[in-house]
Design a protein around this motif. Sequence first.
Motif, mmCIF file in Angstrom:
data_model
loop_
_atom_site.group_PDB
_atom_site.id
_atom_site.type_symbol
_atom_site.label_atom_id
_atom_site.label_comp_id
_atom_site.label_asym_id
_atom_site.label_seq_id
_atom_site.Cartn_x
_atom_site.Cartn_y
_atom_site.Cartn_z
ATOM 1 N N THR A 4 0.813 -1.227 0.000
ATOM 2 C CA THR A 4 0.000 0.000 0.000
ATOM 3 C C THR A 4 0.843 1.272 0.000
ATOM 4 O OG1 THR A 4 -0.148 -0.052 2.422
ATOM 5 C CG2 THR A 4 -1.895 -1.165 1.183
ATOM 6 N N ASP A 5 2.163 1.138 -0.016
ATOM 7 C CA ASP A 5 3.016 2.330 -0.035
ATOM 8 C C ASP A 5 2.696 3.194 -1.250
ATOM 9 O OD1 ASP A 5 4.285 1.594 2.265
ATOM 10 O OD2 ASP A 5 6.122 0.889 1.289
ATOM 11 N N PRO A 6 2.545 4.507 -1.062
ATOM 12 C CA PRO A 6 2.269 5.386 -2.207
ATOM 13 C C PRO A 6 3.510 5.624 -3.051
ATOM 14 C CG PRO A 6 2.466 6.675 -0.205
ATOM 15 C CD PRO A 6 2.549 5.238 0.220
ATOM 16 N N VAL A 7 3.308 5.765 -4.353
ATOM 17 C CA VAL A 7 4.401 6.028 -5.298
ATOM 18 C C VAL A 7 3.899 7.050 -6.315
ATOM 19 C CG1 VAL A 7 5.985 5.048 -6.998
ATOM 20 C CG2 VAL A 7 5.228 3.653 -5.075
ATOM 21 N N THR A 8 4.745 8.006 -6.661
ATOM 22 C CA THR A 8 4.432 8.957 -7.733
ATOM 23 C C THR A 8 5.364 8.685 -8.905
ATOM 24 O OG1 THR A 8 3.682 10.660 -6.189
ATOM 25 C CG2 THR A 8 4.260 11.365 -8.416
ATOM 26 N N VAL A 9 4.779 8.326 -10.033
ATOM 27 C CA VAL A 9 5.554 8.068 -11.246
ATOM 28 C C VAL A 9 5.608 9.355 -12.053
ATOM 29 C CG1 VAL A 9 5.742 6.678 -13.337
ATOM 30 C CG2 VAL A 9 4.787 5.670 -11.253
ATOM 31 N N THR A 10 6.809 9.798 -12.393
ATOM 32 C CA THR A 10 6.981 11.040 -13.149
ATOM 33 C C THR A 10 7.381 10.731 -14.589
ATOM 34 O OG1 THR A 10 9.347 11.293 -12.677
ATOM 35 C CG2 THR A 10 7.784 12.103 -11.004
ATOM 36 N N ARG A 11 7.403 11.764 -15.391
ATOM 37 C CA ARG A 11 7.794 11.573 -16.790
ATOM 38 C C ARG A 11 9.253 11.143 -16.907
ATOM 39 N NH1 ARG A 11 4.780 16.621 -20.008
ATOM 40 N NH2 ARG A 11 2.674 15.723 -19.881
ATOM 41 N N ALA A 12 10.058 11.539 -15.935
ATOM 42 C CA ALA A 12 11.465 11.124 -15.950
ATOM 43 C C ALA A 12 11.614 9.620 -15.721
ATOM 44 C CB ALA A 12 12.247 11.901 -14.894
ATOM 45 N N ASP A 13 10.576 8.974 -15.169
ATOM 46 C CA ASP A 13 10.625 7.538 -14.911
ATOM 47 C C ASP A 13 10.264 6.702 -16.139
ATOM 48 O OD1 ASP A 13 11.239 7.770 -12.131
ATOM 49 O OD2 ASP A 13 9.134 8.244 -11.730
ATOM 50 N N LEU A 14 9.731 7.334 -17.171
ATOM 51 C CA LEU A 14 9.270 6.590 -18.347
ATOM 52 C C LEU A 14 10.439 5.902 -19.044
ATOM 53 C CD1 LEU A 14 6.674 9.125 -19.796
ATOM 54 C CD2 LEU A 14 6.223 7.065 -18.442
ATOM 55 N N THR A 15 10.139 4.773 -19.659
ATOM 56 C CA THR A 15 11.187 3.966 -20.283
ATOM 57 C C THR A 15 10.960 3.883 -21.790
ATOM 58 O OG1 THR A 15 9.926 1.947 -19.809
ATOM 59 C CG2 THR A 15 11.557 2.634 -18.166
ATOM 60 N N VAL A 16 10.902 2.670 -22.326
ATOM 61 C CA VAL A 16 10.753 2.458 -23.771
ATOM 62 C C VAL A 16 9.764 1.330 -24.024
ATOM 63 C CG1 VAL A 16 13.064 3.271 -24.358
ATOM 64 C CG2 VAL A 16 12.722 0.883 -23.743
ATOM 65 N N PHE A 17 9.358 1.220 -25.269
ATOM 66 C CA PHE A 17 8.500 0.149 -25.746
ATOM 67 C C PHE A 17 7.202 0.062 -24.936
ATOM 68 C CE2 PHE A 17 12.762 -1.747 -27.156
ATOM 69 C CZ PHE A 17 12.680 -1.145 -28.394
ATOM 70 N N HIS A 18 6.841 -1.134 -24.474
ATOM 71 C CA HIS A 18 5.509 -1.333 -23.899
ATOM 72 C C HIS A 18 5.439 -0.739 -22.486
ATOM 73 C CE1 HIS A 18 1.573 -3.154 -23.752
ATOM 74 N NE2 HIS A 18 1.862 -3.732 -22.602
ATOM 75 N N ALA A 51 20.670 -2.254 -28.818
ATOM 76 C CA ALA A 51 20.685 -1.600 -30.126
ATOM 77 C C ALA A 51 22.034 -0.977 -30.453
ATOM 78 C CB ALA A 51 19.605 -0.521 -30.170
ATOM 79 N N GLY A 52 22.994 -1.033 -29.514
ATOM 80 C CA GLY A 52 24.300 -0.434 -29.748
ATOM 81 C C GLY A 52 24.375 1.018 -29.348
ATOM 82 N N LEU A 53 23.522 1.453 -28.418
ATOM 83 C CA LEU A 53 23.474 2.841 -27.966
ATOM 84 C C LEU A 53 23.678 2.911 -26.456
ATOM 85 C CD1 LEU A 53 20.288 3.881 -29.994
ATOM 86 C CD2 LEU A 53 22.642 4.607 -30.507
ATOM 87 N N GLU A 54 23.882 4.126 -25.938
ATOM 88 C CA GLU A 54 23.896 4.379 -24.509
ATOM 89 C C GLU A 54 22.711 5.275 -24.179
ATOM 90 O OE1 GLU A 54 25.639 3.372 -21.773
ATOM 91 O OE2 GLU A 54 26.543 1.855 -23.078
ATOM 92 N N TRP A 55 21.995 4.923 -23.136
ATOM 93 C CA TRP A 55 20.771 5.648 -22.785
ATOM 94 C C TRP A 55 21.053 7.107 -22.412
ATOM 95 C CZ3 TRP A 55 15.751 4.998 -23.343
ATOM 96 C CH2 TRP A 55 14.883 5.835 -22.622
ATOM 97 N N ARG A 56 20.144 7.979 -22.847
ATOM 98 C CA ARG A 56 20.206 9.389 -22.485
ATOM 99 C C ARG A 56 18.940 9.758 -21.720
ATOM 100 N NH1 ARG A 56 22.108 12.266 -28.202
ATOM 101 N NH2 ARG A 56 24.046 11.052 -28.493
ATOM 102 N N PRO A 57 19.056 10.525 -20.654
ATOM 103 C CA PRO A 57 17.875 10.889 -19.858
ATOM 104 C C PRO A 57 16.768 11.540 -20.680
ATOM 105 C CG PRO A 57 19.872 11.483 -18.687
ATOM 106 C CD PRO A 57 20.292 11.057 -20.056
ATOM 107 N N GLU A 58 17.130 12.316 -21.702
ATOM 108 C CA GLU A 58 16.107 12.990 -22.505
ATOM 109 C C GLU A 58 15.302 12.024 -23.379
ATOM 110 O OE1 GLU A 58 20.118 13.733 -24.721
ATOM 111 O OE2 GLU A 58 19.379 13.538 -22.653
ATOM 112 N N TRP A 59 15.719 10.767 -23.392
ATOM 113 C CA TRP A 59 14.960 9.781 -24.164
ATOM 114 C C TRP A 59 13.804 9.183 -23.367
ATOM 115 C CZ3 TRP A 59 19.590 6.501 -26.468
ATOM 116 C CH2 TRP A 59 20.232 7.273 -27.449
ATOM 117 N N ALA A 60 13.607 9.596 -22.127
ATOM 118 C CA ALA A 60 12.536 9.045 -21.289
ATOM 119 C C ALA A 60 11.203 9.151 -22.032
ATOM 120 C CB ALA A 60 12.459 9.791 -19.961
ATOM 121 N N GLY A 61 10.519 8.057 -22.121
ATOM 122 C CA GLY A 61 9.287 7.996 -22.890
ATOM 123 C C GLY A 61 9.459 7.183 -24.156
ATOM 124 N N GLY A 62 10.694 7.138 -24.698
ATOM 125 C CA GLY A 62 10.982 6.228 -25.785
ATOM 126 C C GLY A 62 11.156 6.822 -27.154
#
Length: 366
Positions: A126-140, A211-222
């Motif tokens: 039941t712990d509350p969590v706030t998901v922000t746009r910075a938490d978004l990942t890729v694909f599904h 894919a041969g890349l390194e993740w960048r924070p600005e890619w959040a959301g995919g």
Amino acid sequence: MPFNPLNRRLAIVAGLSVVAGCVPAGRKPPPPAAVPITVQTTPPARPAPTLARPQLPPQPSAGLLNTVQALGAGFDGQVGISVRDIDEGWAVAWEGDVARPQQSVSKLWVAIGVMDAVDRKRLSLTDPVTVTRADLTVFHQPIRALVGKTGYKTTIADLLHGAMTRSDNTANDVLLWRVGGPAAINRMLSDKGIDGVRFGPGERQLQARTAGLEWRPEWAGGWGFLQARAAMTYEARDKALRRYVAAPMDGASANGVTLGLSLLAQRKLLGPPSTASLLTLMRSSKTGPLRLKSGLRPGWTLAHKTGTGQDLGKVSTGYNDVGLLVSPDGHRYALAVMIARTRQPITVRMRLMGDVTRAVIAQASR
């Protein structure tokens, strides 16, 4: 010496005594007086005990063994198959000890990590969590539609439900960092004796490096990631994908996965309530209805987790399904079919998975 009649008489008596002490030639001496002989009676020896034949451990049927081998050998692609009888202890496999990409199968280990933290009172569902746009990942990531400018307020339980029933990448990543990140999951796998399974670097880094890349924070959301990947040459992507399949960052063997599933079913990983809750989520999964589940018969159930990796042209990678198969009488089996790389269409891949389930059910029904 003067003659004395008394001396003569004594001499005659002495001579007769000597003659009486001799045995004439040819005569046997009289038998000696009988001496009592004590005979010790020994009870009859007991027959040697019959040694019981050693109990051989239960074995799979030759039919199932041959079927699993034929399915693996006949599939055009790199595949690992493992079937483990949880209640009897035997296992059969095709290339079952080779590390294969897990992709979203690894969400299972994050879920176990979360429930373990709940058991230890470090987290509450039941712990509350706030998901922000910075938490978004890729694909599904179905949760993406709910995350506004101020984020999305939810709970650990809801995130776990999304990760396990809808394979939501963002929900899983938020949970992953709540329990300490990849290092904490790998520690847990080692501590709980789940050999042959390694957790990767998290969804964003995993997909970028594949894919041969390194993740960048600005890619959040995919979208940024997809654009960067699309700008790569086919050769560069093919090289990166081959490298990933050969040595997957999230690699696990089919035998390692069925070992983990067996320990889960036996309540050796989590307490009874947490085990029951997690298996309920896995039975409620909406993904992969035509993979392992396609081979079910009435009365049989499957609690499972799928995984689907990246494609390049006609090549598909990390196409998986793993789960706990339970018969109508409660007998339990752990199954894993992990396709590392293939050019076969989805229908052929799904058929292979369903055939493994059908083979186990056919053996159990004999």
